[in-house]
Design a protein around this motif. Structure first.
Motif, mmCIF file in Angstrom:
data_model
loop_
_atom_site.group_PDB
_atom_site.id
_atom_site.type_symbol
_atom_site.label_atom_id
_atom_site.label_comp_id
_atom_site.label_asym_id
_atom_site.label_seq_id
_atom_site.Cartn_x
_atom_site.Cartn_y
_atom_site.Cartn_z
ATOM 1 N N LEU A 251 31.141 47.722 46.495
ATOM 2 C CA LEU A 251 31.749 46.678 45.673
ATOM 3 C C LEU A 251 33.123 47.132 45.200
ATOM 4 O O LEU A 251 33.256 48.189 44.598
ATOM 5 C CB LEU A 251 30.861 46.363 44.461
ATOM 6 N N THR A 252 34.120 46.321 45.486
ATOM 7 C CA THR A 252 35.476 46.602 45.013
ATOM 8 C C THR A 252 35.776 45.723 43.800
ATOM 9 O O THR A 252 35.151 44.677 43.620
ATOM 10 C CB THR A 252 36.520 46.308 46.106
ATOM 11 N N PRO A 253 36.743 46.115 42.986
ATOM 12 C CA PRO A 253 37.123 45.273 41.843
ATOM 13 C C PRO A 253 37.527 43.857 42.258
ATOM 14 O O PRO A 253 37.151 42.885 41.610
ATOM 15 C CB PRO A 253 38.298 46.033 41.230
ATOM 16 N N LYS A 254 38.300 43.746 43.356
ATOM 17 C CA LYS A 254 38.750 42.431 43.803
ATOM 18 C C LYS A 254 37.569 41.548 44.203
ATOM 19 O O LYS A 254 37.551 40.343 43.913
ATOM 20 C CB LYS A 254 39.715 42.575 44.979
ATOM 21 N N ARG A 255 36.579 42.136 44.876
ATOM 22 C CA ARG A 255 35.417 41.349 45.275
ATOM 23 C C ARG A 255 34.620 40.911 44.046
ATOM 24 O O ARG A 255 34.134 39.781 43.971
ATOM 25 C CB ARG A 255 34.526 42.163 46.212
ATOM 26 N N TRP A 256 34.476 41.803 43.081
ATOM 27 C CA TRP A 256 33.760 41.480 41.847
ATOM 28 C C TRP A 256 34.431 40.310 41.126
ATOM 29 O O TRP A 256 33.767 39.370 40.691
ATOM 30 C CB TRP A 256 33.712 42.712 40.946
ATOM 31 N N ILE A 257 35.764 40.348 41.053
ATOM 32 C CA ILE A 257 36.513 39.299 40.358
ATOM 33 C C ILE A 257 36.391 37.958 41.082
ATOM 34 O O ILE A 257 36.094 36.926 40.473
ATOM 35 C CB ILE A 257 37.997 39.701 40.229
ATOM 36 N N ILE B 219 37.771 42.577 34.220
ATOM 37 C CA ILE B 219 38.509 43.471 35.104
ATOM 38 C C ILE B 219 39.634 42.680 35.756
ATOM 39 O O ILE B 219 39.447 41.543 36.174
ATOM 40 C CB ILE B 219 37.587 44.088 36.174
ATOM 41 N N LYS B 220 40.810 43.295 35.828
ATOM 42 C CA LYS B 220 41.970 42.666 36.458
ATOM 43 C C LYS B 220 42.519 43.579 37.542
ATOM 44 O O LYS B 220 42.575 44.797 37.363
ATOM 45 C CB LYS B 220 43.073 42.401 35.429
ATOM 46 N N GLY C 163 47.410 48.122 40.032
ATOM 47 C CA GLY C 163 46.221 48.936 39.821
ATOM 48 C C GLY C 163 45.102 48.084 39.258
ATOM 49 O O GLY C 163 45.245 46.866 39.097
ATOM 50 N N THR C 164 44.009 48.709 38.949
ATOM 51 C CA THR C 164 42.871 48.010 38.367
ATOM 52 C C THR C 164 42.821 48.279 36.871
ATOM 53 O O THR C 164 42.829 49.436 36.439
ATOM 54 C CB THR C 164 41.556 48.470 39.015
ATOM 55 N N TYR C 165 42.787 47.205 36.102
ATOM 56 C CA TYR C 165 42.728 47.301 34.645
ATOM 57 C C TYR C 165 41.437 46.656 34.156
ATOM 58 O O TYR C 165 40.901 45.751 34.789
ATOM 59 C CB TYR C 165 43.916 46.597 34.001
ATOM 60 N N ALA C 166 40.953 47.116 33.010
ATOM 61 C CA ALA C 166 39.730 46.545 32.454
ATOM 62 C C ALA C 166 39.837 46.476 30.942
ATOM 63 O O ALA C 166 40.558 47.269 30.306
ATOM 64 C CB ALA C 166 38.517 47.376 32.848
ATOM 65 N N HIS C 167 39.115 45.513 30.372
ATOM 66 C CA HIS C 167 39.046 45.412 28.916
ATOM 67 C C HIS C 167 38.570 46.748 28.353
ATOM 68 O O HIS C 167 37.815 47.481 28.996
ATOM 69 C CB HIS C 167 38.084 44.294 28.515
#
Length: 267
Positions: free
Chosen positions: A81-87, A95-96, A104-108
């Motif tokens: 699972l990648t961040p982009k797929r999760w979003i 997650i952004k 990059g990947t940012y998260a709350h």
């Protein structure tokens, strides 16, 4: 442009106030394979459950059906699972994924602290400490800015009241009449800026403590300072109250329009 903090010699970027770079946190563990570190964390079933719970609490548009499918696969050998797929799959907002110079990947912060805990308990504690220090500094800067604006208003108020004393108050009148004249001029400004007198505001806001100016916005306080200076000059020129009110109201409308258009200047 992101805000930067240093956590155990690692630069950590923060955007949109509370979104912390997971990419930078992962670099603390492995500077060359941050993507791999992040994906490895997201393979865990406990991670997916945490992310899903956060979204269910904070995101009304979260796709719970797609989330259930991902959760059922989590933890298996083939699961990736990648961040982009999760979003994109779940409409997640916690997650952004950003591209470009500050990509990059940012998260709350809630999620970022959880990821930091997975990286290192020690690192998480220092991250929280630095993040809190940053927020405290921001609050102090905001307070200083507010105090400066209030000070400007107070300084201009003295100019304003001196003009009233020197130009409107006849000699040898009672203190009661002097106070009445001050109150009248204050309400002239209140009407010009707020559209109502202090008494009218109090009648509409009987549940609130203080006065109409205590609840003014930063933009209104800046305009009020300008109106006080202008009114002092109008008084010296002998302009009648009715005409002064008209001019001050026109100025208030113009200046508030400008400040609200470019309100980022005041922050």
């Amino acid at each position: 442009m992101p805000t930067k903090i240093i956590v155990q010699k690692q630069k950590i970027s923060i955007v949109d106030d509370d979104f912390i770079s997971l990419t930078d946190i992962a670099r603390y563990k492995d500077s060359k394979r941050s993507d791999y570190i992040l994906q490895n964390w997201m393979r865990s079933k406990s991670t997916i459950e945490f992310l899903g719970l956060w979204e269910q609490i904070n995101n009304v548009n979260f796709n719970s059906i797609e989330f259930d499918g991902i959760k059922n696969q989590a933890g298996t050998n083939s699961f990736v699972l990648t961040p982009k797929r999760w979003i994109s799959t779940t409409n997640a907002i916690g997650i952004k994924s950003k591209t470009g110079r500050y990509g990059g990947t940012y998260a709350h912060k809630d999620i970022a602290f959880e990821f930091a805990s997975w990286i290192s308990a020690e690192f998480k504690l220092f991250l929280i400490k630095e993040f809190q220090r940053l927020k405290e500094e921001e609050i102090q800067k905001q307070q200083i800015g507010w105090d400066i604006k209030r000070t400007i208003v107070k300084m201009n108020y003295h100019i304003h009241t001196d003009a009233i004393k020197n130009n409107l108050i006849p000699p040898d009148i009672t203190k009661k009449k002097i106070n009445f004249i001050y109150a009248t001029e204050a309400d002239l400004l209140n009407v010009a800026l707020f559209g109502m007198t202090a008494k009218q505001w109090q009648e509409k806001n009987s549940d609130k403590k203080g006065n109409i100016r205590d609840y003014a916005t930063a933009e209104q306080l800046v305009v009020l300072a300008n109106l006080e200076t202008l009114n002092a000059e109008y008084i010296k020129q002998g302009i009648e109250p009715k005409e002064r009110l008209k001019r001050l109201n026109e100025t208030a409308i113009e200046q508030l329009g400008i400040l609200l258009k470019y309100q980022g200047f005041l922050k």
